[in-house]
Every structure is written in structure tokens, then in C-alpha cells.
Design a protein around this motif. Structure first.
Motif, short mmCIF file in Angstrom:
data_model
loop_
_atom_site.label_atom_id
_atom_site.label_comp_id
_atom_site.label_asym_id
_atom_site.label_seq_id
_atom_site.Cartn_x
_atom_site.Cartn_y
_atom_site.Cartn_z
N VAL A 158 3.28 -47.96 31.31
CA VAL A 158 3.18 -49.18 31.90
C VAL A 158 1.84 -49.33 31.52
O VAL A 158 1.29 -48.48 32.46
CB VAL A 158 4.53 -49.10 32.67
N PRO A 159 1.46 -50.81 32.09
CA PRO A 159 0.50 -51.04 32.50
C PRO A 159 0.22 -50.93 34.24
O PRO A 159 1.57 -51.13 34.63
CB PRO A 159 0.39 -52.74 32.25
N GLU A 160 -0.87 -50.58 34.77
CA GLU A 160 -0.75 -50.44 36.17
C GLU A 160 -1.68 -52.26 37.08
O GLU A 160 -1.00 -51.49 37.79
CB GLU A 160 -2.07 -49.36 35.66
N SER A 161 -2.24 -52.44 35.79
CA SER A 161 -3.43 -53.51 35.98
C SER A 161 -2.98 -55.06 35.69
O SER A 161 -3.32 -56.09 36.64
CB SER A 161 -4.52 -53.02 35.85
N GLY A 162 -2.27 -55.37 34.30
CA GLY A 162 -2.10 -55.85 33.95
C GLY A 162 -3.03 -56.82 33.01
O GLY A 162 -3.28 -58.35 32.91
N SER A 163 -4.39 -55.92 32.91
CA SER A 163 -5.12 -56.41 31.93
C SER A 163 -4.81 -57.52 31.04
O SER A 163 -3.30 -55.96 30.27
CB SER A 163 -6.21 -55.43 32.08
N ASN A 198 5.26 -59.42 32.00
CA ASN A 198 6.35 -59.71 33.68
C ASN A 198 4.68 -59.01 35.07
O ASN A 198 4.17 -59.80 35.13
CB ASN A 198 7.24 -58.76 34.55
N VAL A 199 4.70 -57.74 34.30
CA VAL A 199 3.54 -56.90 35.05
C VAL A 199 2.34 -57.83 34.75
O VAL A 199 1.13 -57.67 36.22
CB VAL A 199 3.38 -55.94 33.74
N ALA A 200 1.85 -58.31 33.98
CA ALA A 200 0.31 -59.38 33.48
C ALA A 200 0.33 -60.56 34.46
O ALA A 200 -0.32 -60.19 35.06
CB ALA A 200 0.03 -59.97 32.36
N ALA A 201 1.71 -60.99 34.49
CA ALA A 201 1.58 -62.75 35.22
C ALA A 201 1.79 -61.81 36.80
O ALA A 201 1.46 -62.69 37.35
CB ALA A 201 3.24 -63.26 34.70
N ALA A 202 2.69 -60.89 37.14
CA ALA A 202 2.06 -60.14 38.75
C ALA A 202 0.79 -59.75 38.74
O ALA A 202 0.61 -60.17 40.09
CB ALA A 202 3.32 -59.43 38.91
N ALA A 203 -0.02 -59.50 38.03
CA ALA A 203 -1.14 -58.92 38.00
C ALA A 203 -2.52 -60.20 38.85
O ALA A 203 -3.60 -60.21 39.08
CB ALA A 203 -1.48 -58.36 37.22
N ASP A 204 -1.65 -61.20 38.05
CA ASP A 204 -2.63 -62.93 37.81
C ASP A 204 -2.43 -63.37 39.66
O ASP A 204 -2.75 -63.77 40.29
CB ASP A 204 -2.31 -64.14 37.09
N MET A 205 -1.10 -62.72 39.31
CA MET A 205 -0.39 -63.55 40.80
C MET A 205 -1.47 -62.86 42.16
O MET A 205 -1.69 -63.36 43.45
CB MET A 205 0.76 -63.61 41.17
N ALA A 206 -1.25 -61.41 42.20
CA ALA A 206 -1.90 -60.55 43.04
C ALA A 206 -3.35 -60.74 43.57
O ALA A 206 -3.67 -60.48 44.17
CB ALA A 206 -2.20 -58.99 42.50
N ALA A 207 -3.92 -61.12 42.08
CA ALA A 207 -5.45 -61.88 42.07
C ALA A 207 -5.57 -63.04 43.44
O ALA A 207 -6.72 -63.79 43.54
CB ALA A 207 -6.09 -61.78 41.22
N GLY A 236 2.67 -59.69 49.86
CA GLY A 236 1.69 -60.68 49.10
C GLY A 236 1.73 -59.80 46.99
O GLY A 236 2.67 -59.68 47.28
N GLY A 237 1.46 -60.72 46.55
CA GLY A 237 1.19 -60.30 45.16
C GLY A 237 1.02 -58.83 44.41
O GLY A 237 1.77 -58.43 43.70
N GLU A 238 0.46 -57.61 45.19
CA GLU A 238 0.66 -56.85 45.41
C GLU A 238 1.61 -56.15 44.78
O GLU A 238 2.05 -55.65 44.46
CB GLU A 238 -0.50 -55.66 46.54
N ASP A 239 2.93 -56.34 45.95
CA ASP A 239 3.62 -55.98 46.05
C ASP A 239 4.92 -56.18 44.76
O ASP A 239 5.74 -55.83 44.38
CB ASP A 239 4.61 -56.46 47.36
N LEU A 240 4.70 -57.37 43.86
CA LEU A 240 4.88 -58.09 42.88
C LEU A 240 4.65 -57.51 41.69
O LEU A 240 5.36 -57.46 40.73
CB LEU A 240 5.04 -60.04 42.54
N LEU A 241 3.44 -56.99 41.69
CA LEU A 241 3.14 -56.49 40.83
C LEU A 241 3.35 -55.42 40.88
O LEU A 241 4.36 -54.71 39.87
CB LEU A 241 1.19 -56.07 40.99
N SER A 242 3.80 -54.06 42.41
CA SER A 242 4.42 -52.87 42.06
C SER A 242 5.45 -53.05 41.79
O SER A 242 6.02 -52.05 41.14
CB SER A 242 4.54 -52.76 43.62
N LEU A 243 6.58 -53.74 41.96
CA LEU A 243 8.13 -54.70 41.68
C LEU A 243 8.03 -54.57 40.05
O LEU A 243 9.23 -54.35 39.81
CB LEU A 243 8.67 -55.23 42.23
N ALA A 244 7.20 -55.56 39.72
CA ALA A 244 7.10 -55.28 37.74
C ALA A 244 6.53 -54.44 37.50
O ALA A 244 7.21 -53.94 36.62
CB ALA A 244 6.00 -56.47 37.92
N ILE A 245 5.88 -53.35 37.81
CA ILE A 245 5.89 -52.16 37.35
C ILE A 245 6.85 -51.11 37.37
O ILE A 245 7.49 -50.28 36.15
CB ILE A 245 4.28 -51.44 37.86
#
Length: 357
Positions: free
Chosen positions: A233-238, A274-283, A294-303
Motif C-alpha cells: 500500500v502507498p504510505e504517502s500518496g505521492s 483514496n490514499v492519494a486523495a487523503a495525502a493531498d488533504m493532509a497537506a 486533521g488530514g493526517e488521521d484521514l490519510l492513516s484511515l485511508a491506509i
């Protein structure tokens, strides 16, 4: 999901503290068992206060699950404070050899005491040691190893050992096994989560999903690549990382020809996106709205969702079983399947001592 405090206040802990205080006068040295993944977080401050200046030997157990370089640094840090500290794998092929080193450490720490006794005409050379540590630290494993058979009940849950017991190791060495003791007030939330992640705190004291989200964040920040390496799975959403993973799944789908498998991969591809989208939101500052952390939690949830889909933890309608995924993630961390991890960073002075040694 809101961040929840780890709740831990079992009644038997107060009784254990009193029992320990009463029996300290009977022993010459304290054998303190720590979790090598948490050399500081697994040091009970209550034990530290109770033991005081009495000689101590620290065993950094479960060293096979911790990072070797970190364990060496932690051992050097504790030795600098005048304690014998040994990183041990008490279930490994050299467990008996490592136990001999622990016994040697106890003899080293009590050599002066024995000499003073002899100078006063006391002929007894018996060394009595108290074995203590937090629940699920590896204490019962050590007892069984040195006793030669299963004298202490072991388990993968805290609170197995309930009462004290004396165990004769050699003619001149006795161990007093004490129940594992946790402190009643875990004010350090970061330390409490580390204890829960490694299994030192009972599962009724935390929510597995909240803890898994914390672990995902910690791994992303401190040990990048562990999640992607284990689960794909991607970790950063790059963009590059997401494209690489989706490309690999596209190849598998083209080769499979299996309808159910194809649908599962389509669902996973959406989760990765969704991980990519959450990463954008985290930033983005906007990512902090409407979701605790914040978005970091959403990114973790997407992962977490992506991992659940990757493992096939789905309910009817393709909904990810988040709690089941969270429990699996915690179990894999505890079993070493996410690689060797030391959650406590050693102090800078420990690193200097390790380099000098």
C-alpha cells in the motif's frame, strides 16, 4: 475517530506494589525485565521508586523483535548509570547462553555485598533476587528458562502471573518472581500507546482501530517503507508511488480473468487512490476540518482501509472490516512481521557511549 486515552487501573496493581515493598528487604538484587522495543516506556516508575539504590540487572527481553543497533545503544545508556544491562532473546537458539550472562550480571552486582557479609563472619553466599517487570515483558519466559521447566505460566496477554513464588536456580541463587506491575496513571499518552501496541496493556483498555491508526502514523514517520513493503500500500500518496502500485495491480488483473478477483482488485485500486486523495488533504489546511487530528488521521484511515482490502477483510457490500484489520495490524507488529522495531528512541548520551564502546 477521536483520540482516546488508554485506560488502565486494575485493582490488583496496588496490592502488587505493597507486596513488592514488603519483600524487597528479603532480596539482594533486583532483576528488572524490560521490553527491548520499549526500554524506557516499559520501565515502571513505581518500581524505580520502590527499588531505590538496591543493585539492579536490566534484561532487555524480546531483543529479536527490536532493532539491534538501538538495543546496543540502550544497553550502553543503562550501563553508564551503573547497572548491568543485557539485550536478550530468551526464546532464541542461544537463550541458555544469554541466561548465563544474566546470572553473571547478578553475581557481579552482588559481589561487594557478599564480600561485606564474609567480612562480618556471615558464611551464607546465597544470592536472592527479585524478578519484576511490566506485564507481558518476557518475565515468565525468563523464569521458565532458568528453572528448566514451565514453573511460571506464560501467555501473550498481560497479568498472567498473579502471586509471588520463590524459585531455586543454583545452590547459591534464588529468584523471587513477582506479578507484573503497571502504574495506575498513564499520563504519558505516547508511552501508553507504545505499551498497548506491544501488548503490555490489556485489550479492554483501548480501541484497536484508534491504536492501529496511531501505529500507522508512527510507522510512516519513523520507519517509512514498512507498510508498503508488507502490504503493498502507498504510505504517502505521492503520484509515483500510487501509479506504481496501481500498475502492478493492473497487470495482475489482466492476467487473472477471475471476476471476483477482478472486483476485489478494483476495490483495492479505489482504496489506493483514496490514499492519494487523503495525502493531498493532509497537506492542505482544509484537511483539518471535520475530522479529529486533521488530514493526517484521514490519510492513516485511508491506509488502514487499503490494507483491509488487500487482505480481503470485507463485509457484505465491500465494506472494510476496520476493527479486524486493526487487530491484524497490531498482531503483525507484535509478531515481528513488520520487521524489527524499537519504539523508544535512545538518548543521545547512550549513542555516544555505544560508539565509544
Amino acid at each position: 475517530m477521536p483520540n482516546q486515552a488508554i485506560q488502565w487501573f486494575p485493582g490488583h496493581m496496588a496490592k502488587t506494589r505493597k507486596l513488592m515493598a514488603e519483600n524487597l528487604k528479603l532480596v539482594d538484587v533486583v532483576l528488572e525485565i524490560l521490553d527491548a522495543r520499549l526500554p524506557m516506556s516499559s520501565r515502571n516508575p513505581l518500581i524505580n521508586d520502590l527499588v531505590g539504590e538496591k543493585p539492579r540487572v536490566l534484561v532487555l527481553a524480546k531483543a529479536d523483535l527490536a532493532e539491534e543497533a538501538q538495543s546496543k545503544t540502550w544497553a550502553a545508556y543503562f550501563r553508564k548509570q551503573g547497572m548491568v544491562a543485557l539485550a536478550c532473546d530468551l526464546k532464541g537458539p542461544n537463550a541458555k547462553g544469554e541466561m548465563k550472562a544474566v546470572i553473571g550480571g547478578m553475581r557481579e552486582q552482588t559481589a561487594g555485598l557478599i564480600a561485606r557479609r564474609q567480612a562480618r563472619g556471615i558464611s551464607s553466599r546465597v544470592i536472592r533476587a527479585m524478578v519484576t517487570g511490566i506485564p507481558n515483558s518476557g518475565k515468565s519466559t525468563l523464569i521458565n528458562l532458568v528453572a528448566g521447566k514451565a514453573r511460571a505460566e506464560t501467555g501473550d496477554r498481560p497479568g498472567v502471573t498473579r502471586g509471588k513464588q520463590w524459585i531455586r536456580l543454583e545452590q547459591d541463587l534464588e529468584l523471587l518472581d513477582m506479578p507484573g506491575i503497571l502504574w495506575p496513571n498513564l499520563e504519558d499518552r505516547e508511552g501508553a500507546r507504545k505499551l498497548a501496541v506491544t501488548g503490555a496493556i490489556g485489550e479492554n483498555a483501548y480501541h484497536p482501530q484508534e491504536l492501529a491508526l496511531w501505529l500507522i502514523r508512527w510507522l510512516r514517520e519513523r520507519r517509512p517503507g514498512r507498510l508498503s513493503g508488507r502490504y503493498g500500500v502507498p504510505e504517502s500518496g505521492s503520484e509515483g508511488e500510487v501509479a506504481e502500485i496501481l500498475g502492478a495491480w493492473q497487470e495482475e488483473r489482466d492476467m487473472s480473468g477471475m471476476t471476483g478477483y477482478t472486483e476485489a482488485m478494483d476495490g483495492y485500486a479505489s482504496a489506493v487512490a483514496n490514499v492519494a486523495a487523503a495525502a493531498d488533504m493532509a497537506a492542505s489546511p482544509a484537511g483539518e476540518e471535520g475530522f479529529p487530528g486533521g488530514g493526517e488521521d484521514l490519510l492513516s484511515l485511508a491506509i488502514l482501509e487499503a490494507v483491509g482490502r488487500r487482505r480481503g477483510f470485507l463485509r457484505k457490500g465491500g465494506v472494510v472490516e476496520r476493527d479486524k484489520t486493526a487487530v491484524m495490524l497490531l498482531d503483525e507488529l507484535r509478531g515481528g512481521r513488520l520487521g524489527r522495531v524499537t519504539l523508544d528512541e535512545p538518548p543521545a548520551e547512550g549513542a555516544e557511549t555505544a560508539e565509544a564502546g
